[in-house]
Design an enzyme around this catalytic site. Structure first.
Site, PDB file in Angstrom:
ATOM      1  CG  ASP A 121      57.872  14.544  26.646  1.00 45.82           C
ATOM      2  OD1 ASP A 121      58.500  15.483  27.163  1.00 45.82           O
ATOM      3  OD2 ASP A 121      58.143  13.345  26.884  1.00 45.82           O
ATOM      4  CG  HIS A 142      62.064   7.349  31.731  1.00 44.63           C
ATOM      5  ND1 HIS A 142      61.577   8.106  32.777  1.00 44.63           N
ATOM      6  CD2 HIS A 142      61.438   7.799  30.609  1.00 44.63           C
ATOM      7  CE1 HIS A 142      60.673   8.961  32.309  1.00 44.63           C
ATOM      8  NE2 HIS A 142      60.587   8.811  31.001  1.00 44.63           N
ATOM      9  CG  HIS A 168      57.281  11.284  30.753  1.00 41.91           C
ATOM     10  ND1 HIS A 168      57.439  11.537  29.411  1.00 41.91           N
ATOM     11  CD2 HIS A 168      56.017  10.824  30.922  1.00 41.91           C
ATOM     12  CE1 HIS A 168      56.311  11.224  28.776  1.00 41.91           C
ATOM     13  NE2 HIS A 168      55.436  10.789  29.664  1.00 41.91           N
ATOM     14  CG  ASP A 190      60.935  14.070  28.850  1.00 44.78           C
ATOM     15  OD1 ASP A 190      61.236  13.807  27.672  1.00 44.78           O
ATOM     16  OD2 ASP A 190      59.997  13.513  29.462  1.00 44.78           O
TER      17      ASP A 190
HETATM   18  N1  Q9C Z   1      49.946   6.228  28.667  1.00 42.39           N
HETATM   19  C1  Q9C Z   1      60.246   9.636  27.494  1.00 42.39           C
HETATM   20  O1  Q9C Z   1      59.605  10.626  27.264  1.00 42.39           O
HETATM   21  N2  Q9C Z   1      54.633   4.986  28.688  1.00 42.39           N
HETATM   22  N3  Q9C Z   1      59.680   8.498  27.922  1.00 42.39           N
HETATM   23  C2  Q9C Z   1      53.584   5.946  28.598  1.00 42.39           C
HETATM   24  C3  Q9C Z   1      51.233   6.394  28.010  1.00 42.39           C
HETATM   25  C4  Q9C Z   1      55.985   5.384  28.825  1.00 42.39           C
HETATM   26  C5  Q9C Z   1      58.261   8.395  28.136  1.00 42.39           C
HETATM   27  C6  Q9C Z   1      52.227   5.325  28.424  1.00 42.39           C
HETATM   28  C7  Q9C Z   1      56.356   6.818  28.540  1.00 42.39           C
HETATM   29  C8  Q9C Z   1      57.858   7.013  28.514  1.00 42.39           C
HETATM   30  C9  Q9C Z   1      61.714   9.609  27.249  1.00 42.39           C
HETATM   31 ZN    ZN Z   2      59.070  12.239  28.328  1.00 45.44          ZN
END
Ligand code: Q9C
Ligand code: ZN
Length: 344
Positions: free
Chosen positions: A285, A160, A198, A196
């Protein structure tokens, strides 16, 4: 394959993040790396080694120098005000506001952030550098030891993080820095494949106008999922980079059949591209029991994921990203690597 791991990740253990309007304990916690390392050992995946120090030259090939300087000194400036809680931004420069670089510590926290999900504490910078060292040392197993693949247990993760911003648990973009390093060491064409859950908005941004690094990402539809503001299917690159950015946004509830079809489509594009090397942003994830995600992959699916990636026939660096469900993240992460090695 070799695993590169540093104990320094423990120095980074921020307290809170925002979820559903509430401050909750951070999901991206040190135990994640323990679970992964335990599974690497239990399965006898291969040698486990500490990284060597690389310095910041490789990071500065993709990140702004003033941003890296912020990461290095943010805690010093924050602590000088007598503060002991994690650095967390609360004010951001949105549309129409000036982009003048601020000096005030609170202003800097917001200026260099896309969200509040990447707090900084006393030991964070050391952990951030060691995480990058893991990626770069693992990369040397491929570029110098001439091995087919290597695994970097990167904590904190990176995908990110953009040219001059942190967010989503990420500070330096380990996978993007490794991809640039491959280019600088002679690879003509490099792919970053981001599996991933995200979207890897940072990696996308860093290579969006370039045709020498293809970015392929399979992720939760940003219409309804973090990071919301990037990762749509119509984001295909710009200028020279047009056609070299490929997003596969998928709906909540996606299972492996649908997910794997996207991976195969991505692999066909990777084959057409004719890459010399592959960097995998390896987040697990996508797992059905992940506490912050909405896909439905099961543990055996990760073996097949690894097999499909291996079929590309490329030198492959695996860089750890997300994955938050208890110790299954170890099983799932190592399943990808064992599937890749044909050990499953
Ligand atoms: N409702 C990675 O997997 N916030 N980052 C999520 C959940 C941020 C994920 C809030 C998630 C970041 C590297
Ligand atoms: Zn992620």
């Amino acid at each position: 394959m070799w695993t590169i791991y540093s104990e320094d990740h423990r120095l980074h253990r921020p307290r809170y993040e925002l979820m559903d309007g509430e401050l909750v304990p951070v999901f991206e916690k040190p135990e994640r790396a323990d679970w992964v390392l335990e599974r690497v050992k239990a399965r006898g995946l291969g040698e486990i080694a500490a990284p060597r120090r690389h310095g910041l030259d490789a990071a500065l090939r993709v990140h702004a120098d003033h941003y890296v300087d912020y990461l290095a000194h943010a805690w010093r400036d924050w602590a000088a005000l007598g503060r002991s809680h994690d650095i967390m931004p609360y004010c951001y420069p949105v549309r129409g506001m000036g982009q003048r670089r601020p000096t005030d510590p609170d202003a800097r926290a917001g200026f260099y952030a896309m969200d509040s999900a990447a707090p900084i504490m006393a030991g964070s910078w050391q952990a951030i550098q060691s995480s990058l060292d893991c990626a770069l040392s693992a990369l040397e197993r491929i570029t110098e030891a001439r091995e087919r693949a290597a695994f970097a247990v990167c904590r904190p993760p990176g995908h990110h993080a953009g040219h001059d911003y942190l967010g989503g648990y990420c500070y330096l973009n380990n996978a993007a820095i490794a991809a640039q390093q491959l280019r600088d060491k002679g690879a003509s064409r490099v792919v970053v494949l981001d599996v991933d859950y995200h979207h890897g908005n940072g990696t996308q941004q860093l290579f969006y106008a370039r045709s020498d690094v293809l970015f392929v990402s399979i992720h939760g539809d940003p219409g309804v999922e973090y990071p919301f503001f990037a990762g749509h299917a119509d984001e295909t690159g710009v200028g020279e980079g047009l056609g070299y950015n490929l997003n596969f946004p998928l709906p909540h509830g996606t299972g492996f059949t649908q997910w794997h079809a996207a991976l195969q489509a991505g692999c066909r594009a990777i084959e057409r591209f004719g890459a010399d090397a592959l960097v995998v942003s390896l987040g697990v994830d996508t797992y059905q029991d992940d506490p912050i995600s909405q896909f439905k992959l099961a543990s055996p699916d990760y073996l097949r994921m690894g097999e499909t990636i291996a079929a590309l026939g490329l030198p492959t660096l695996f860089v750890m990203e997300g994955g938050y469900a208890v110790d299954e993240i170890g099983v799932n992460m190592v399943n990808v690597l064992e599937g890749f090695e044909g050990r499953a």
